[in-house]
Design a protein around this motif. Structure first.
Motif, PDB file in Angstrom:
ATOM      1  N   GLY A  58       0.820  -1.200   0.000  1.00 40.28           N
ATOM      2  CA  GLY A  58       0.000   0.000   0.000  1.00 40.28           C
ATOM      3  C   GLY A  58       0.853   1.248   0.000  1.00 40.28           C
ATOM      4  N   VAL A  59       0.271   2.365  -0.390  1.00 40.23           N
ATOM      5  CA  VAL A  59       0.962   3.650  -0.383  1.00 40.23           C
ATOM      6  C   VAL A  59       0.774   4.307   0.984  1.00 40.23           C
ATOM      7  CG1 VAL A  59       1.015   5.973  -1.364  1.00 40.23           C
ATOM      8  CG2 VAL A  59       0.722   3.990  -2.866  1.00 40.23           C
ATOM      9  N   ILE A  60       1.882   4.741   1.610  1.00 37.46           N
ATOM     10  CA  ILE A  60       1.779   5.401   2.916  1.00 37.46           C
ATOM     11  C   ILE A  60       2.217   6.860   2.847  1.00 37.46           C
ATOM     12  CG2 ILE A  60       2.086   3.249   4.195  1.00 37.46           C
ATOM     13  CD1 ILE A  60       4.985   4.146   4.770  1.00 37.46           C
ATOM     14  N   GLY A  61       2.733   7.302   1.689  1.00 35.82           N
ATOM     15  CA  GLY A  61       3.124   8.701   1.593  1.00 35.82           C
ATOM     16  C   GLY A  61       4.085   8.962   0.457  1.00 35.82           C
ATOM     17  N   TRP A  62       4.845  10.053   0.601  1.00 34.72           N
ATOM     18  CA  TRP A  62       5.753  10.527  -0.445  1.00 34.72           C
ATOM     19  C   TRP A  62       7.057  10.993   0.180  1.00 34.72           C
ATOM     20  CZ3 TRP A  62       3.989  10.715  -5.606  1.00 34.72           C
ATOM     21  CH2 TRP A  62       2.603  10.503  -5.761  1.00 34.72           C
ATOM     22  N   LYS A  63       8.124  10.928  -0.608  1.00 34.99           N
ATOM     23  CA  LYS A  63       9.388  11.541  -0.190  1.00 34.99           C
ATOM     24  C   LYS A  63       9.803  12.556  -1.232  1.00 34.99           C
ATOM     25  CE  LYS A  63      13.290  10.793  -1.394  1.00 34.99           C
ATOM     26  NZ  LYS A  63      14.394   9.818  -1.503  1.00 34.99           N
ATOM     27  N   ILE A  64      10.494  13.578  -0.749  1.00 36.88           N
ATOM     28  CA  ILE A  64      11.066  14.605  -1.612  1.00 36.88           C
ATOM     29  C   ILE A  64      12.577  14.504  -1.472  1.00 36.88           C
ATOM     30  CG2 ILE A  64      11.128  17.071  -2.134  1.00 36.88           C
ATOM     31  CD1 ILE A  64       8.481  17.188  -0.378  1.00 36.88           C
ATOM     32  N   GLY A  65      13.259  14.484  -2.592  1.00 34.88           N
ATOM     33  CA  GLY A  65      14.698  14.355  -2.566  1.00 34.88           C
ATOM     34  C   GLY A  65      15.385  15.447  -3.355  1.00 34.88           C
ATOM     35  N   LEU A  66      16.708  15.477  -3.243  1.00 35.79           N
ATOM     36  CA  LEU A  66      17.531  16.429  -3.993  1.00 35.79           C
ATOM     37  C   LEU A  66      17.086  17.873  -3.736  1.00 35.79           C
ATOM     38  CD1 LEU A  66      17.765  14.463  -7.364  1.00 35.79           C
ATOM     39  CD2 LEU A  66      19.318  14.385  -5.400  1.00 35.79           C
ATOM     40  N   THR A  67      16.850  18.176  -2.475  1.00 32.34           N
ATOM     41  CA  THR A  67      16.396  19.527  -2.121  1.00 32.34           C
ATOM     42  C   THR A  67      17.557  20.472  -1.820  1.00 32.34           C
ATOM     43  OG1 THR A  67      16.134  18.741   0.153  1.00 32.34           O
ATOM     44  CG2 THR A  67      14.159  18.798  -1.229  1.00 32.34           C
ATOM     45  N   SER A  68      18.727  19.931  -1.510  1.00 33.66           N
ATOM     46  CA  SER A  68      19.849  20.800  -1.159  1.00 33.66           C
ATOM     47  C   SER A  68      20.580  21.266  -2.411  1.00 33.66           C
ATOM     48  CB  SER A  68      20.828  20.060  -0.244  1.00 33.66           C
ATOM     49  OG  SER A  68      21.566  19.098  -0.978  1.00 33.66           O
ATOM     50  N   ARG A  69      21.180  22.434  -2.321  1.00 32.70           N
ATOM     51  CA  ARG A  69      21.932  22.980  -3.452  1.00 32.70           C
ATOM     52  C   ARG A  69      23.114  22.069  -3.793  1.00 32.70           C
ATOM     53  NH1 ARG A  69      20.951  25.451  -7.288  1.00 32.70           N
ATOM     54  NH2 ARG A  69      22.792  26.792  -7.396  1.00 32.70           N
ATOM     55  N   ALA A  70      23.756  21.507  -2.787  1.00 30.64           N
ATOM     56  CA  ALA A  70      24.915  20.653  -3.042  1.00 30.64           C
ATOM     57  C   ALA A  70      24.528  19.437  -3.881  1.00 30.64           C
ATOM     58  CB  ALA A  70      25.540  20.221  -1.724  1.00 30.64           C
ATOM     59  N   MET A  71      23.414  18.789  -3.523  1.00 32.03           N
ATOM     60  CA  MET A  71      22.989  17.609  -4.262  1.00 32.03           C
ATOM     61  C   MET A  71      22.516  17.975  -5.661  1.00 32.03           C
ATOM     62  SD  MET A  71      23.644  14.982  -2.466  1.00 32.03           S
ATOM     63  CE  MET A  71      22.700  13.723  -3.303  1.00 32.03           C
ATOM     64  N   GLN A  72      21.832  19.101  -5.791  1.00 37.38           N
ATOM     65  CA  GLN A  72      21.371  19.516  -7.112  1.00 37.38           C
ATOM     66  C   GLN A  72      22.550  19.834  -8.027  1.00 37.38           C
ATOM     67  OE1 GLN A  72      18.489  22.677  -6.801  1.00 37.38           O
ATOM     68  NE2 GLN A  72      17.020  21.435  -5.659  1.00 37.38           N
ATOM     69  N   GLN A  73      23.551  20.498  -7.483  1.00 39.82           N
ATOM     70  CA  GLN A  73      24.720  20.823  -8.292  1.00 39.82           C
ATOM     71  C   GLN A  73      25.493  19.566  -8.679  1.00 39.82           C
ATOM     72  OE1 GLN A  73      26.647  23.636  -5.718  1.00 39.82           O
ATOM     73  NE2 GLN A  73      25.491  25.385  -6.497  1.00 39.82           N
ATOM     74  N   ALA A  74      25.505  18.583  -7.786  1.00 37.74           N
ATOM     75  CA  ALA A  74      26.209  17.334  -8.088  1.00 37.74           C
ATOM     76  C   ALA A  74      25.582  16.603  -9.273  1.00 37.74           C
ATOM     77  CB  ALA A  74      26.227  16.433  -6.859  1.00 37.74           C
ATOM     78  N   LEU A  75      24.266  16.753  -9.417  1.00 36.05           N
ATOM     79  CA  LEU A  75      23.557  16.080 -10.510  1.00 36.05           C
ATOM     80  C   LEU A  75      23.209  17.028 -11.644  1.00 36.05           C
ATOM     81  CD1 LEU A  75      21.188  13.703  -8.492  1.00 36.05           C
ATOM     82  CD2 LEU A  75      23.187  13.079  -9.853  1.00 36.05           C
TER      83      LEU A  75
END
Length: 271
Positions: A58-75
């Motif tokens: 079953g679905v229990i929710g959601w996650k949000i990822g890659l919110t930090s500037r460091a992680m976004q810049q890495a990708l």
């Protein structure tokens, strides 16, 4: 824009589904499909989750990822990503993860939102998010990857498309016992001291998540609106990590001290 055929989407989802069941990793989708788009990646994610739901989860929710500037810049991206939390991902505070449960687990510290009312649509505001939140809580997210972190032949690292298709690297969620009204703290200033095996490995503040964890939830609601989807009452939302991912080898112990906001602990059993 979706560029993959339905057959290619289903084949990729099937490969990811089997990889998780067999505790192994597959090659990079971004290499197999050089023209893959984010829409393609979310289509693969949806097909993967559909397989899991058909298997009884079953679905229990959601996650949000890659919110930090460091992680976004890495990708080399400028936007977060999202994935779906499923019922086999929930672990109790102070749990011990059995050996072999994951492939290459890592840990992140986050603030979780538990919703009391649904949210959907581009018109949703920050105030709406707070009004729809039952409570907030300290949390750890367990990440895992069913896609290789780098291509063994070229050394090319996985890209955002690989991560999104792999359900945003979702693997587990641990909620702390503490529960707080959403307005009880300035979430931008909620921080955590995260220890692995008694050694401080990371510290961070909620402001590392798009300057405000509530902004992460708002981003998710608006993104889902583009797909005609929304958040349901009772769902748990991981707002995004404010520390770098920490490797979690067998035998490791994690202690995330959020100060007055709470505490979360987790252990990975020896093999």
């Amino acid at each position: 824009m979706i560029t993959l055929t339905q057959t290619e989407i289903d084949t990729a989802a099937g490969a990811l589904f089997r990889a998780e069941a067999e505790r192994r990793q597959i090659g990079l989708l971004s290499i197999a499909h050089p023209g893959i788009t984010l829409d393609d990646a979310y289509a693969v994610q949806a097909a993967l989750v559909a397989r899991k739901r058909a298997a009884g989860l079953g679905v229990i929710g959601w996650k949000i990822g890659l919110t930090s500037r460091a992680m976004q810049q890495a990708l080399d991206i400028t936007t977060p990503d999202s994935g779906i939390l499923l019922s086999d991902m929930a672990f109790a505070d102070a749990a011990t993860i059995p050996p072999g449960r994951f492939i290459q687990p890592r840990i992140e510290a986050e603030i979780a939102f538990v919703m009391k009312a649904p949210l959907s649509g581009r018109q949703v505001t920050r105030a709406d998010v707070l009004a729809a939140t039952e409570h907030v809580a300290p949390a750890l997210e367990i990440l895992d990857t069913r896609v290789l972190r780098a291509d063994p032949e070229t050394g090319r690292p996985r890209r955002i498309f690989d991560t999104v298709a792999d359900n945003a690297a979702n693997a587990g969620i641990v909620l702390g016992a503490q529960r707080h009204a959403p307005g009880a703290f300035d979430l931008r200033w909620i921080g955590a001291i995260v220890k692995r095996d008694g050694v401080v490995e990371e510290t961070g503040l909620g402001a590392g998540v798009l300057d405000d964890p509530v902004t992460g939830i708002l981003w998710l609601v608006h993104r889902l609106a583009d797909y005609g989807q929304g958040i349901a009452a009772g769902e748990v939302l991981l707002s995004g990590s404010f520390i770098r991912p920490l490797e979690a080898p067998p035998g490791s112990r994690f202690d995330a001290d959020f100060g007055p906001f709470g505490r979360v602990t987790l252990t990975f059993a020896e093999e």
